[in-house]
Design a protein around this motif. Sequence first.
Motif, mmCIF file in Angstrom:
data_model
loop_
_atom_site.group_PDB
_atom_site.id
_atom_site.type_symbol
_atom_site.label_atom_id
_atom_site.label_comp_id
_atom_site.label_asym_id
_atom_site.label_seq_id
_atom_site.Cartn_x
_atom_site.Cartn_y
_atom_site.Cartn_z
ATOM 1 N N UNK A 102 3.118 -15.319 -1.765
ATOM 2 C CA UNK A 102 2.379 -15.271 -0.513
ATOM 3 C C UNK A 102 2.486 -13.910 0.176
ATOM 4 N N UNK A 103 3.308 -13.038 -0.406
ATOM 5 C CA UNK A 103 3.534 -11.716 0.169
ATOM 6 C C UNK A 103 3.435 -10.669 -0.931
ATOM 7 N N UNK A 104 2.756 -9.563 -0.644
ATOM 8 C CA UNK A 104 2.710 -8.428 -1.564
ATOM 9 C C UNK A 104 3.515 -7.274 -1.009
ATOM 10 N N UNK A 105 3.760 -6.285 -1.844
ATOM 11 C CA UNK A 105 4.511 -5.102 -1.439
ATOM 12 C C UNK A 105 3.606 -3.879 -1.519
ATOM 13 N N UNK A 106 3.541 -3.143 -0.437
ATOM 14 C CA UNK A 106 2.778 -1.892 -0.394
ATOM 15 C C UNK A 106 3.771 -0.744 -0.275
ATOM 16 N N UNK A 107 3.859 0.062 -1.335
ATOM 17 C CA UNK A 107 4.740 1.224 -1.291
ATOM 18 C C UNK A 107 3.922 2.408 -0.794
ATOM 19 N N UNK A 108 4.297 2.912 0.360
ATOM 20 C CA UNK A 108 3.565 3.978 1.027
ATOM 21 C C UNK A 108 4.290 5.296 0.812
ATOM 22 N N UNK A 109 3.552 6.312 0.350
ATOM 23 C CA UNK A 109 4.128 7.627 0.113
ATOM 24 C C UNK A 109 3.642 8.579 1.204
ATOM 25 N N UNK A 110 4.602 9.217 1.874
ATOM 26 C CA UNK A 110 4.287 10.147 2.957
ATOM 27 C C UNK A 110 5.192 11.364 2.839
ATOM 28 N N UNK A 111 4.946 12.378 3.652
ATOM 29 C CA UNK A 111 5.822 13.541 3.658
ATOM 30 C C UNK A 111 7.215 13.140 4.126
ATOM 31 N N UNK A 112 8.257 13.710 3.537
ATOM 32 C CA UNK A 112 9.629 13.303 3.883
ATOM 33 C C UNK A 112 9.945 13.405 5.366
#
Length: 359
Positions: free
Chosen positions: A330-340
């Motif tokens: 019922x839940x997904x994972x969104x891995x977000x990539x941003x500047x450190x």
Amino acid sequence: MTESRLIGPVRVVGVGLLGASIGLGLKAKGIDVILADASPTHLAIAVDYGAGLAAPGDQPQLVVVCVPPDVTADVVAAELEAYPEAIVTDVASVKLAVYDDLKARGADLSRYIGTHPMAGRERGGPMSGRADLFVGRPWVVVDHGNVSYQNAAAIDDLILDLGATLVELTPEQHDQAVALVSHVPQVVSSLLARRLIEAPHASLNLAGQGLRDVTRIAASDPELWVQILGQNARPVADILRAYRDDLDRFIAALEDFEAPGARRRIAEELFGGNTGVERLPGKHGVDRRYASLIVMVDDRPGQLARLFNDVGDAGVNLEDLRLEHSPGAQVGLAEIFVLPEVVERLTDELAARGWRIAG
């Protein structure tokens, strides 16, 4: 519609993924595109999709050959003869074999330059074409020294009009490079995916994003890849032999894990992978590593859009994104990539907006 560099018309021979995408991209610039294909069905579909028109008899400024590698030289030679005023290029993923074949035939190399756009999708055919397929992607121009600046300019204009980044290499440099960054990855991905054929369903149900990432390109067309690998066999075989040596060292350490130095050997091999990944260009060709955070996203309509809006409202640019969703979850994972430098602030902002941060 932005102003184009090419004058046109441009003749595109072969309306698979690349040919259709070139046609769509040039049409979006207002350039007349003439389409040709050995398959009447493919040609009709590409015309219906707006990639160009089937209009034999026109005199093109530029001919772009987008056919399988094993017939590229034949078609290029025929187009050079049929259109003596046109510049001819091809987009085959192997360059030296095509150039050598044309040279041996005595083709007019003053009007031919080989190129290779480093862009694609797992699916082929005209229905997979996209006008923006080449935007921001490297597009290799293989200069063999027999072409005038004026003729070469038309190729440069094509690449720039389609939004790609021009890279100049020799035929030998190109084939060595794509062996490492494209052809060997295809072989490794396919061989790993082949291990899944006999795997129990219970094991496959555990597959996460890592396996999907590594095997994504294994869905590519086997017939096309037999042709590509056949024309670039030696560089690919050389790299695979070195890869086999790496595997042998790794296997030896695993088989005698308690032996002195085994753990160190494994660690060094893994660390070597870290170092290699760090050398890959990031967004806009800049060598840098991004930081990531993992956000839990409910499996309901509109949740991803809300997440993107919240990231934008926080004043943060999303550099990359990876999604993972297990069947039935019922839940997904969104891995977000941003500047450190913004990851901590974004984490606080998203948490304040009610998002659950998993990592």
